[in-house]
Design an enzyme around this catalytic site. Structure first.
Site, PDB file in Angstrom:
ATOM      1  N   ILE A 139       0.813  -1.362  -0.151  1.00  0.00           N
ATOM      2  CA  ILE A 139      -0.172  -0.012  -0.029  1.00  0.00           C
ATOM      3  C   ILE A 139       0.992   1.330   0.076  1.00  0.00           C
ATOM      4  O   ILE A 139       0.368   2.446  -0.406  1.00  0.00           O
ATOM      5  CB  ILE A 139      -1.078  -0.112   1.180  1.00  0.00           C
ATOM      6  N   ASN A 191      -2.447   2.038  15.816  1.00  0.00           N
ATOM      7  CA  ASN A 191      -2.755   1.758  17.253  1.00  0.00           C
ATOM      8  C   ASN A 191      -3.237   2.923  17.708  1.00  0.00           C
ATOM      9  O   ASN A 191      -2.918   3.962  17.294  1.00  0.00           O
ATOM     10  CB  ASN A 191      -1.931   0.664  18.031  1.00  0.00           C
ATOM     11  N   GLY A 207       3.770  -4.185  11.058  1.00  0.00           N
ATOM     12  CA  GLY A 207       2.860  -4.255  10.114  1.00  0.00           C
ATOM     13  C   GLY A 207       2.785  -3.331   9.010  1.00  0.00           C
ATOM     14  O   GLY A 207       3.817  -2.698   8.733  1.00  0.00           O
ATOM     15  N   ASP A 238       1.749  -0.174   9.640  1.00  0.00           N
ATOM     16  CA  ASP A 238       1.827   0.823  10.074  1.00  0.00           C
ATOM     17  C   ASP A 238       3.566   1.132  10.058  1.00  0.00           C
ATOM     18  O   ASP A 238       3.906   2.339   9.728  1.00  0.00           O
ATOM     19  CB  ASP A 238       1.450   0.603  11.868  1.00  0.00           C
ATOM     20  N   THR A 288      -6.742  -7.238  10.460  1.00  0.00           N
ATOM     21  CA  THR A 288      -6.647  -8.702  10.164  1.00  0.00           C
ATOM     22  C   THR A 288      -5.309  -9.217  10.235  1.00  0.00           C
ATOM     23  O   THR A 288      -4.892 -10.481  10.127  1.00  0.00           O
ATOM     24  CB  THR A 288      -7.078  -9.300   8.856  1.00  0.00           C
ATOM     25  N   TYR A 295      -3.939  -7.687  14.994  1.00  0.00           N
ATOM     26  CA  TYR A 295      -5.193  -7.786  15.848  1.00  0.00           C
ATOM     27  C   TYR A 295      -6.130  -8.875  15.409  1.00  0.00           C
ATOM     28  O   TYR A 295      -7.118  -8.876  16.253  1.00  0.00           O
ATOM     29  CB  TYR A 295      -5.875  -6.424  15.576  1.00  0.00           C
TER      30      TYR A 295
HETATM   31  N1  AR6 Z   1       0.743  -3.066   2.284  1.00  0.00           N
HETATM   32  C1  AR6 Z   1      -0.573  -3.404   2.483  1.00  0.00           C
HETATM   33  N2  AR6 Z   1      -0.765  -4.345   3.400  1.00  0.00           N
HETATM   34  C2  AR6 Z   1       0.134  -4.959   4.507  1.00  0.00           C
HETATM   35  C3  AR6 Z   1       1.422  -4.117   4.347  1.00  0.00           C
HETATM   36  C4  AR6 Z   1       1.745  -3.389   3.338  1.00  0.00           C
HETATM   37  N3  AR6 Z   1       3.022  -2.808   2.963  1.00  0.00           N
HETATM   38  N4  AR6 Z   1       2.035  -4.530   5.481  1.00  0.00           N
HETATM   39  C5  AR6 Z   1       1.219  -5.582   6.061  1.00  0.00           C
HETATM   40  N5  AR6 Z   1      -0.040  -5.637   5.439  1.00  0.00           N
HETATM   41  P1  AR6 Z   1      -1.383  -5.367  10.657  1.00  0.00           P
HETATM   42  P2  AR6 Z   1      -3.784  -4.805  12.216  1.00  0.00           P
HETATM   43  C6  AR6 Z   1      -1.129  -6.153   5.954  1.00  0.00           C
HETATM   44  O1  AR6 Z   1      -0.742  -6.155  11.570  1.00  0.00           O
HETATM   45  O2  AR6 Z   1      -4.084  -6.293  12.363  1.00  0.00           O
HETATM   46  C7  AR6 Z   1       0.709  -2.456  14.182  1.00  0.00           C
HETATM   47  O3  AR6 Z   1       1.722  -2.879  14.851  1.00  0.00           O
HETATM   48  C8  AR6 Z   1      -1.213  -7.325   6.573  1.00  0.00           C
HETATM   49  O4  AR6 Z   1      -0.524  -8.570   6.013  1.00  0.00           O
HETATM   50  O5  AR6 Z   1      -0.581  -4.347   9.968  1.00  0.00           O
HETATM   51  O6  AR6 Z   1      -4.872  -3.662  12.127  1.00  0.00           O
HETATM   52  C9  AR6 Z   1      -0.248  -1.477  14.510  1.00  0.00           C
HETATM   53  O7  AR6 Z   1       0.816  -0.554  14.995  1.00  0.00           O
HETATM   54  C10 AR6 Z   1      -2.623  -7.506   7.409  1.00  0.00           C
HETATM   55  O8  AR6 Z   1      -3.244  -8.397   6.096  1.00  0.00           O
HETATM   56  O9  AR6 Z   1      -2.767  -4.206  11.118  1.00  0.00           O
HETATM   57  C11 AR6 Z   1      -0.954  -1.932  15.654  1.00  0.00           C
HETATM   58  O10 AR6 Z   1      -0.396  -2.014  16.795  1.00  0.00           O
HETATM   59  C12 AR6 Z   1      -3.191  -6.069   7.173  1.00  0.00           C
HETATM   60  O11 AR6 Z   1      -2.092  -5.388   6.632  1.00  0.00           O
HETATM   61  C13 AR6 Z   1      -1.487  -3.212  14.909  1.00  0.00           C
HETATM   62  O12 AR6 Z   1      -0.280  -3.606  14.193  1.00  0.00           O
HETATM   63  C14 AR6 Z   1      -3.093  -5.640   8.688  1.00  0.00           C
HETATM   64  O13 AR6 Z   1      -2.341  -6.038   9.654  1.00  0.00           O
HETATM   65  C15 AR6 Z   1      -2.592  -3.257  14.019  1.00  0.00           C
HETATM   66  O14 AR6 Z   1      -2.819  -4.428  13.749  1.00  0.00           O
END
Ligand code: AR6
Length: 170
Positions: A12, A25, A33, A35, A119, A122
């Site tokens: 993204i 968060n 992730g 973020d 997903t 979290y």
């Molecule tokens: N582009 C698109 N999607 C992505 C990318 C990217 N570069 N990197 C990861 N994903 P997560 P949450 C996907 O864990 O569940 C963080 O530490 C990943 O595969 O990023 O909302 C925050 O600071 C998954 O499908 O977010 C919070 O503490 C999706 O993005 C916590 O994680 C969301 O995974 C939030 O958890």
């Protein structure tokens, strides 16, 4: 309105839209992730701007500039941590998407890219979260016709397949 929703597999941080959405968060001070990837790509000025925001409630959204990103803005939202599904997770996840559209419309933005909020770390089951994401986005596109394009950028091919099936069901 369904034609305005696009599904892609990729990263993204390189999306060419008015705003990319960050799955952040409550602190808005960065994390892992998506973020972590967004903060790395946007540069340290993003964190400096986030420090001024005073955090964000779960289900709410706040906007910043995009700094070094191609996207001019980042909309930071905080998804629910999945605790079995009876702790208002569906409502809070829908609220994330709704608030992102509201913030986008307030700022006259026309295109948005979303990751799959909640997903990853979290733990929200993607089969359920994808339906909520797409249904809520479709509702909000009807409410805000000035928003022309919404792209879901899924990180893996298997996540993309799940979103494709969910979109077919709408
Ligand atoms: N582009 C698109 N999607 C992505 C990318 C990217 N570069 N990197 C990861 N994903 P997560 P949450 C996907 O864990 O569940 C963080 O530490 C990943 O595969 O990023 O909302 C925050 O600071 C998954 O499908 O977010 C919070 O503490 C999706 O993005 C916590 O994680 C969301 O995974 C939030 O958890």
């Amino acid at each position: 309105m369904k034609a305005k929703i696009h599904l892609l597999q990729g990263d993204i941080t390189s999306a060419d839209v008015d705003a990319i959405v960050n799955a952040a968060n409550n602190s808005l001070l960065g994390g892992g992730g998506v973020d972590g990837a967004i903060h790395r790509a946007a540069g340290p000025e993003l964190l400096a701007e986030c420090r001024q925001l005073g955090g964000c409630e779960t289900g709410d959204a706040k906007i910043t500039k995009g700094h070094k990103l191609k996207a001019k803005h980042v909309i930071h939202t905080v998804g629910p941590i999945y605790r079995g599904g009876r702790s208002k997770e569906p409502e809070l996840l829908a609220s994330c998407y709704r608030r992102c559209f509201e913030v986008a419309a307030e700022n006259n933005l026309q295109s948005l890219a979303f990751p799959s909020i909640s997903t990853g770390a979290y733990g929200y089951p993607i089969s359920e979260a994808s339906g909520i994401a797409l249904r809520t986005s479709l509702e909000q596109l009807k409410r805000f016709p000035q928003i022309e394009k919404v792209v879901f950028v899924l990180f893996s091919q298997s996540d993309l397949d799940i979103y494709r099936k969910a979109l077919e069901k709408l």
